[in-house]
Design a protein around this motif. Structure first.
Motif, mmCIF file in Angstrom:
data_model
loop_
_atom_site.group_PDB
_atom_site.id
_atom_site.type_symbol
_atom_site.label_atom_id
_atom_site.label_comp_id
_atom_site.label_asym_id
_atom_site.label_seq_id
_atom_site.Cartn_x
_atom_site.Cartn_y
_atom_site.Cartn_z
ATOM 1 N N ARG A 277 86.761 62.786 25.799
ATOM 2 C CA ARG A 277 86.759 63.220 27.204
ATOM 3 C C ARG A 277 87.943 62.620 27.964
ATOM 4 O O ARG A 277 88.641 63.318 28.714
ATOM 5 N N GLU A 281 91.087 64.875 29.580
ATOM 6 C CA GLU A 281 91.284 64.890 31.028
ATOM 7 C C GLU A 281 92.582 64.200 31.421
ATOM 8 O O GLU A 281 93.324 64.683 32.290
ATOM 9 N N THR A 290 94.278 70.719 34.328
ATOM 10 C CA THR A 290 92.939 70.165 34.252
ATOM 11 C C THR A 290 92.328 70.506 32.888
ATOM 12 O O THR A 290 92.748 71.455 32.218
ATOM 13 N N LYS A 292 88.362 70.759 31.031
ATOM 14 C CA LYS A 292 86.903 70.691 31.092
ATOM 15 C C LYS A 292 86.383 70.578 29.669
ATOM 16 O O LYS A 292 86.688 71.413 28.812
#
Length: 387
Positions: A277, A281, A290, A292
């Motif tokens: 993660r 990011e 960005t 997700k």
């Protein structure tokens, strides 16, 4: 104790069952025909109880021994489902269902447990109860969890559980096993990277999602090389890279990455998710975009219990004369859910020099049937010796 004579006599019958299953493969929870045949045979064998619909399309058979002085209950599990693969074996009993194939040997696993069931129902030479577990949806559907969620272990009072898988490349009928972590946790991820699309001739006016995604793919490899302890096993694989535009002169707005993470300990599993993660990011933010992340935890690490593994290996050595140390496997196995609920062991049986599992030319080796059936039956008779 070599192969049991009765199971050697049943070899031709069990082979015929196996080839029928192979010819009629069913995927995930759609194992209606297979489950129906299994239930019919268990009833014909004289099982004391046969229940369908456990874990949607799973089947459970119960056989009581000649006595039950200690109240011991052992579970034996086989998986029934096939894979969405076009078969290329050329066998006269090849799949009749287009796009479905028994490419992992679950047809053999089901047939061997049926063979052991017939023998155990005939002889009942044990003190206790054996629960025969025929499971759907091992190949990605978590059928083992579905059966456990239907109170498989509590309803039948199962105290220990054992499973088996064929293994191409290992001599036919020989066994391999290891205690502790054996098969990996299998997690999946989807990453949606958003930039600013535009003309390929004017990259300065865009935020290039393909550049962000490319850096992300490379950076994710540092989870294994720079974040995890070098003595730990971990695999991070990006397996799909899909852009929102395929035009040669367009910088796409979005890129979708997909992949899998394989680990052999809970701590490394947590580390991998946290770092994945952060890397996604952070990399996207570096280039002005960005990311997700959708991280899905799949099958847990499959862990063999120490005592039951030692016992299973001893039975295997007596059946075939050989039980070697199995390698760690970064593939997944949903028998892990059953081993989370009860102590037990999972063993490999040699399939000989065949194509690997999940290959369109793979076929289960019927010569492994007597040894596999004998191991299953002997687990019951030795773990619950007749009074």
């Amino acid at each position: 104790m070599p192969v049991k004579n009765r199971l050697a006599e049943l070899h031709a019958d069990i082979t015929a069952w196996r080839r029928d299953f192979h010819e009629h493969p069913e995927i995930l929870y759609e194992t209606h025909r297979t489950a129906g045949i299994v239930a019919e045979k268990l009833q014909a064998f004289g099982c004391d109880e046969v229940v369908t619909g456990i874990g949607r399309t799973g089947v459970v058979g119960v056989i009581h021994g000649k006595s039950d002085s200690a109240g011991k209950v052992i579970g034996l599990r086989a998986d029934m489902d096939a894979l969405p693969i076009h078969e290329q074996t050329g066998l006269d009993y090849a799949s009749k269902t287009d796009g479905a194939m028994h490419a992992c040997g679950h047809d053999g696993h089901t047939a061997m447990l049926l063979g052991a069931a017939q023998y155990l129902a005939e002889t009942r030479n044990f003190d206790g109860t054996v629960v025969l577990i025929f499971q759907p949806a091992e190949e990605g559907g978590a059928g083992a969890k579905a059966m456990c969620d239907d109170d498989l272990m509590k309803r039948w009072g199962i105290q220990e559980v054992y499973g088996m898988h064929n293994w191409p490349g290992k001599p036919v009928g020989e066994f391999a096993i290891r205690p502790g972590a054996f098969f990996a946790a299998t997690d999946q991820f989807d990453i949606e990277i958003e930039g600013k699309g535009g003309h390929a001739a004017k990259p300065h006016e865009t935020i290039d999602s393909t550049v962000i995604a490319s850096h992300t793919v490379l950076a994710l490899q540092t989870i294994a090389s720079r974040n995890a302890d070098p003595i730990e096993q971990i695999v991070v694989s990006v397996t799909a890279f899909e852009t929102s535009s395929t035009a040669f002169n367009v910088i796409p707005q979005r890129v979708h990455l997909r992949g899998t993470v394989r680990t052999l300990s809970p701590d490394v599993r947590d580390l991998a998710e946290t770092r994945l993660r952060a890397i996604c990011e952070g990399t996207a933010a570096t280039f002005g975009g960005t990311a997700k992340v959708d991280y899905h935890r799949g099958y847990p690490v499959m862990v063999n219990s120490e005592e039951q593994t030692e016992f299973a290996a001893g039975v295997a050595r007596d059946v075939s004369g050989s039980c070697s140390d199995a390698p760690l496997v970064m593939g997944g196995e949903d028998f892990a859910f059953m081993l989370e609920e009860r102590p037990g062991a999972y063993i490999l049986i040699g399939n000989g020099d065949t194509a690997m599992v999940h290959h369109p030319e793979y076929n289960f080796n019927d010569e492994a049937i007597p040894a596999g059936c004998s191991w299953l039956a002997e687990v019951v008779e030795r773990r619950m010796p007749a009074a």
